[in-house]
Scaffold this active site. Structure first.
Site, PDB file in Angstrom:
ATOM      1  N   LYS A 161     -12.927  -1.633   6.475  1.00  0.00           N
ATOM      2  CA  LYS A 161     -12.335  -2.705   7.283  1.00  0.00           C
ATOM      3  C   LYS A 161     -12.959  -2.739   8.683  1.00  0.00           C
ATOM      4  O   LYS A 161     -13.495  -3.738   9.113  1.00  0.00           O
ATOM      5  CB  LYS A 161     -10.827  -2.512   7.432  1.00  0.00           C
ATOM      6  CG  LYS A 161     -10.090  -2.268   6.137  1.00  0.00           C
ATOM      7  CD  LYS A 161      -9.962  -3.554   5.340  1.00  0.00           C
ATOM      8  CE  LYS A 161      -8.904  -3.432   4.273  1.00  0.00           C
ATOM      9  NZ  LYS A 161      -9.426  -3.015   2.973  1.00  0.00           N
ATOM     10  N   TRP A 200       0.812  -1.221   0.000  1.00  0.00           N
ATOM     11  CA  TRP A 200       0.000   0.000   0.000  1.00  0.00           C
ATOM     12  C   TRP A 200       0.835   1.256   0.000  1.00  0.00           C
ATOM     13  O   TRP A 200       0.502   2.239  -0.663  1.00  0.00           O
ATOM     14  CB  TRP A 200      -1.022  -0.024   1.145  1.00  0.00           C
ATOM     15  CG  TRP A 200      -2.043  -1.078   0.891  1.00  0.00           C
ATOM     16  CD1 TRP A 200      -2.192  -2.250   1.562  1.00  0.00           C
ATOM     17  CD2 TRP A 200      -3.013  -1.110  -0.175  1.00  0.00           C
ATOM     18  NE1 TRP A 200      -3.198  -2.997   1.001  1.00  0.00           N
ATOM     19  CE2 TRP A 200      -3.719  -2.329  -0.061  1.00  0.00           C
ATOM     20  CE3 TRP A 200      -3.360  -0.239  -1.199  1.00  0.00           C
ATOM     21  CZ2 TRP A 200      -4.742  -2.694  -0.944  1.00  0.00           C
ATOM     22  CZ3 TRP A 200      -4.387  -0.589  -2.077  1.00  0.00           C
ATOM     23  CH2 TRP A 200      -5.063  -1.800  -1.938  1.00  0.00           C
ATOM     24  N   ASP A 249      -1.647   6.331   6.490  1.00  0.00           N
ATOM     25  CA  ASP A 249      -2.767   5.575   5.909  1.00  0.00           C
ATOM     26  C   ASP A 249      -3.137   4.523   6.953  1.00  0.00           C
ATOM     27  O   ASP A 249      -2.428   3.530   7.116  1.00  0.00           O
ATOM     28  CB  ASP A 249      -2.318   4.934   4.596  1.00  0.00           C
ATOM     29  CG  ASP A 249      -3.357   3.965   4.024  1.00  0.00           C
ATOM     30  OD1 ASP A 249      -4.416   3.766   4.647  1.00  0.00           O
ATOM     31  OD2 ASP A 249      -3.092   3.401   2.941  1.00  0.00           O
TER      32      ASP A 249
HETATM   33  N1  PMP Z   1      -4.610   1.420   2.014  1.00  0.00           N
HETATM   34  C1  PMP Z   1      -4.703   0.288   2.724  1.00  0.00           C
HETATM   35  C2  PMP Z   1      -3.812   0.098   3.905  1.00  0.00           C
HETATM   36  C3  PMP Z   1      -5.631  -0.708   2.355  1.00  0.00           C
HETATM   37  O1  PMP Z   1      -5.730  -1.840   3.065  1.00  0.00           O
HETATM   38  C4  PMP Z   1      -6.472  -0.478   1.258  1.00  0.00           C
HETATM   39  C5  PMP Z   1      -7.534  -1.467   0.834  1.00  0.00           C
HETATM   40  N2  PMP Z   1      -7.329  -2.763   1.124  1.00  0.00           N
HETATM   41  C6  PMP Z   1      -6.305   0.707   0.534  1.00  0.00           C
HETATM   42  C7  PMP Z   1      -5.383   1.644   0.942  1.00  0.00           C
HETATM   43  C8  PMP Z   1      -7.143   0.983  -0.687  1.00  0.00           C
HETATM   44  O2  PMP Z   1      -8.386   1.364  -0.275  1.00  0.00           O
HETATM   45  P1  PMP Z   1      -9.607   1.577  -1.282  1.00  0.00           P
HETATM   46  O3  PMP Z   1      -9.870   0.268  -1.936  1.00  0.00           O
HETATM   47  O4  PMP Z   1     -10.691   2.024  -0.356  1.00  0.00           O
HETATM   48  O5  PMP Z   1      -9.211   2.629  -2.248  1.00  0.00           O
END
Ligand code: PMP
Length: 355
Positions: free
Chosen positions: A186, A88, A162
């Protein structure tokens, strides 16, 4: 989702508290939704002890949207520094490069994203507009057990985190944070809502090209209602905030209670994995995620049998992310200790019948 929250939402689905409307049918500017929004914000502020000099914004676009929205608002063109710890943060860094000079201050790529680079080794530029990290790497199963103190490292840059995949699982030390963002899906509610907590002095510096609906100052000035907010998501997250505030554990309440429960859940699973030669987790002990536990079978030819037996036992969604392989147990807030115990019981039994 906590079952109690789903039940309450089901009971209120057709008629929210005598209003004659479903939350989905309300005008976002009507008084009923105004109550829901104000309550959600004040409950989140109380739950996470968000100080008064931070704004709470309810936005859309998810974590990946914020990968663009943060540099558009905070970079002032850059440079900005990224701490790379897994999938991420890699994505965040790549996206930011479209809007500003995005550098890498530290990376754990050399060890396959299995440990955290020591903050004292980070190369943070004196000119960095902010420093970005992902405080829980969902796919790699790595979590910062403590946020770095950038000031102690000699940096004046605000820290951006994040916290999508461990928001509300533990307290946040806001004295170390400039901005935190996370998708709700989540730990907080349905997909479609993004939470942003931002220090007031970081508002009002957006690049000219920043879309108005994603300009934090515009969103803040309009109490998250510059455009129609994700009303159902805010309502569901609001119910979850109340549920979280009511939780108790060992004399603690709210987020501290949740943290104790999450520690106990994670310990149960990691202790079992470490005590077995049939299963393994490769993440360094000091940064193992309490939320996402990737693990492998020593003999990977048994993966399919493991997953199909798990499904039969009612244990779902255990297949690891395709980039990592193996298994992954996501044991978010709403997963009770009994759920983790059921997984451990199944893993023990599978091992017994396959050695
Ligand atoms: N950052 C993290 C730490 C994630 O776990 C996720 C999704 N699993 C995201 C960003 C991306 O999020 P989204 O699908 O809501 O754009």
């Amino acid at each position: 989702m906590p079952e109690a929250v789903l039940r309450q939402a089901a009971a209120e689905m057709l008629d929210w508290r005598g209003s004659g409307m479903s939350v989905m049918e309300m005008s976002h500017r009507g008084k009923e939704f105004g109550v829901i929004l104000a309550q959600a914000e004040s409950d989140l502020r109380a739950l996470l002890a968000v100080p008064a000099h931070f704004h709470i914004l309810f936005m859309q676009g998810g974590g990946l949207g914020e990968n663009a929205i943060v540099p558009l608002n905070l970079s002032r063109g850059g440079p900005v520094d990224f701490v790379i710890t897994g999938s991420w943060s890699i994505k965040s860094h790549k996206e930011a490069q479209r809007y500003c000079a995005a550098r890498i201050a530290a990376s754990n790529a050399a060890d396959g994203h299995l440990s955290l680079p020591e903050p004292a080794t980070w190369q943070i530029g004196g000119d960095a507009a902010y420093v970005h990290l992902c405080s829980n790497e969902t796919i790699n199963g790595i979590e910062f057990q403590q946020l770095p103190d950038l000031a102690a490292l000699g940096s004046k840059a605000p820290l951006v985190i994040d916290f999508s995949s461990h928001v509300a699982s533990r307290p946040v030390d806001w004295s170390r944070v400039g901005l935190a963002f996370g998708g709700a899906q989540k730990n907080l509610g349905p997909a479609g809502l993004t939470i942003v907590v931002v220090r007031d002095d970081l508002l009002g510096h957006a690049l000219e090209i920043c879309p108005s609906a994603f300009n934090y100052k515009t969103v803040a000035d309009n109490q998250s209602m510059y455009n129609t907010p994700p009303t159902w998501g805010i309502y569901m997250a609001g119910l979850t905030f109340q549920w979280l505030r009511e939780q108790t554990e060992g004399g603690l309440t709210g987020i501290e209670a949740m943290e104790q429960r999450n520690i106990a859940k994670a310990r149960l699973l990691y202790d079992f994995i470490d005590g077995s030669s049939f299963y393994l987790n490769k993440v360094a002990a000091n940064c193992r995620s309490r939320m996402n536990v990737p693990f492998f079978l020593a003999d990977e030819s048994r993966n399919d049998a493991f997953l199909s037996g798990a499904r039969t036992a009612g244990l779902l969604q255990l297949k690891g992310h395709k980039s990592v392989g193996g298994m992954r147990a996501s044991i978010y807030n709403a997963m009770p200790l009994e759920g983790v115990q059921a997984l451990v019981n199944y893993m023990r039994e599978f091992e017994r019948s396959h050695v």
